[in-house]
Design a protein around this motif. Structure first.
Motif, PDB file in Angstrom:
ATOM      1  N   ALA A  32       0.843  -1.205   0.000  1.00 12.18           N
ATOM      2  CA  ALA A  32       0.000   0.000   0.000  1.00 12.18           C
ATOM      3  C   ALA A  32       0.875   1.250   0.000  1.00 12.18           C
ATOM      4  N   GLY A  35       2.023   2.193  -3.309  1.00 11.58           N
ATOM      5  CA  GLY A  35       1.007   2.689  -4.235  1.00 11.58           C
ATOM      6  C   GLY A  35      -0.016   1.668  -4.682  1.00 11.58           C
ATOM      7  N   THR A  37      -3.304  -0.428  -4.670  1.00 15.98           N
ATOM      8  CA  THR A  37      -4.622  -0.144  -4.096  1.00 15.98           C
ATOM      9  C   THR A  37      -5.672  -1.206  -4.412  1.00 15.98           C
ATOM     10  N   ARG A  38      -5.461  -1.999  -5.437  1.00 16.52           N
ATOM     11  CA  ARG A  38      -6.505  -2.923  -5.880  1.00 16.52           C
ATOM     12  C   ARG A  38      -6.296  -4.333  -5.342  1.00 16.52           C
ATOM     13  N   LEU A  66      -6.889   1.356   6.545  1.00 14.93           N
ATOM     14  CA  LEU A  66      -7.156   1.512   5.114  1.00 14.93           C
ATOM     15  C   LEU A  66      -8.592   1.982   4.937  1.00 14.93           C
ATOM     16  N   ARG A  68     -11.740   1.792   2.196  1.00 15.30           N
ATOM     17  CA  ARG A  68     -12.234   1.065   1.024  1.00 15.30           C
ATOM     18  C   ARG A  68     -13.054   2.039   0.188  1.00 15.30           C
ATOM     19  N   GLN A  69     -12.597   2.297  -1.070  1.00 11.77           N
ATOM     20  CA  GLN A  69     -13.271   3.255  -1.939  1.00 11.77           C
ATOM     21  C   GLN A  69     -13.605   2.627  -3.282  1.00 11.77           C
ATOM     22  N   SER A  71     -14.102   2.592  -7.192  1.00 12.77           N
ATOM     23  CA  SER A  71     -13.449   3.359  -8.248  1.00 12.77           C
ATOM     24  C   SER A  71     -14.454   4.302  -8.902  1.00 12.77           C
ATOM     25  N   HIS A  79     -10.755   0.315  -4.416  1.00 10.98           N
ATOM     26  CA  HIS A  79      -9.386   0.700  -4.077  1.00 10.98           C
ATOM     27  C   HIS A  79      -9.263   0.747  -2.561  1.00 10.98           C
ATOM     28  N   TYR A  80      -8.137   0.276  -2.058  1.00  9.49           N
ATOM     29  CA  TYR A  80      -7.815   0.347  -0.632  1.00  9.49           C
ATOM     30  C   TYR A  80      -6.732   1.401  -0.486  1.00  9.49           C
ATOM     31  N   ARG A  81      -7.039   2.455   0.253  1.00  5.77           N
ATOM     32  CA  ARG A  81      -6.111   3.578   0.396  1.00  5.77           C
ATOM     33  C   ARG A  81      -5.755   3.775   1.875  1.00  5.77           C
ATOM     34  N   THR A  83      -5.159   5.527   5.262  1.00  2.68           N
ATOM     35  CA  THR A  83      -5.727   6.662   5.988  1.00  2.68           C
ATOM     36  C   THR A  83      -4.590   7.350   6.751  1.00  2.68           C
TER      37      THR A  83
END
Length: 166
Positions: A32, A35, A37-38, A66, A68-69, A71, A79-81, A83
């Protein structure tokens, strides 16, 4: 890769976890921070089973590490981004990288070197610093029980205090 060992994974963080840590979480976080995210990318790169990856990502989301968003282009893609709470784990990953390169090295040399993006120069290391910026060794640091400490914590602090007097 079998879920029983990270021994064959060529990563200082994985080698550190092989000796001292929990499986998968920190290598997921490593990716992560790079970069990734998937879900499919994590799964393909790590070789982790989908059910274990789903559980680990779910726990990281549950704990606010993380986000969860869906796309914007395709709602089926998630996508996992990281926080802010997730970003705060970076010093731990950096320390594990340094530790892994020193104590679980690859015979051909370093697998990863932490460098300052602006200069390309290696970072000086990872450590604990005093309020005035001096590096501190473990022997220079005391651990003090706080208001949330229980009896076992107080006993451990007493043991540390007695040991440091010897």
């Amino acid at each position: 890769m079998s879920k029983g060992s990270f021994a064959e994974m060529n990563c200082p963080i994985a080698q550190t976890l092989e000796q001292v840590g929990e499986w998968w979480t920190f290598v997921i976080l490593r990716n992560a921070f790079c970069g990734m995210t998937r879900f499919q990318d994590f799964q393909r790169h790590l070789g982790i089973s989908t059910n274990i990856l789903a559980r680990r990502l779910g726990r990281l989301v549950e704990h606010g590490i993380l986000l969860r968003q869906p796309s914007g282009e395709d709602a089926r893609i998630v996508h996992y981004r990281l926080t802010p709470k997730g970003h705060s784990l970076y010093p731990i990953l950096a320390a594990m990288t340094v530790w892994g390169e020193q104590w679980a090295p690859h015979p051909d040399g370093p697998r990863m070197t932490l460098v300052e993006r602006a200069t390309g120069l290696p970072v000086a290391g990872v450590g604990i610093r005093a309020a005035d910026g001096r590096d501190l060794a473990p022997a220079q640091i005391d651990t003090v029980a706080g208001p949330g400490a229980d009896d076992k914590t107080h006993a451990l602090m007493r043991m540390r205090e007695e040991t440091s007097k010897q």
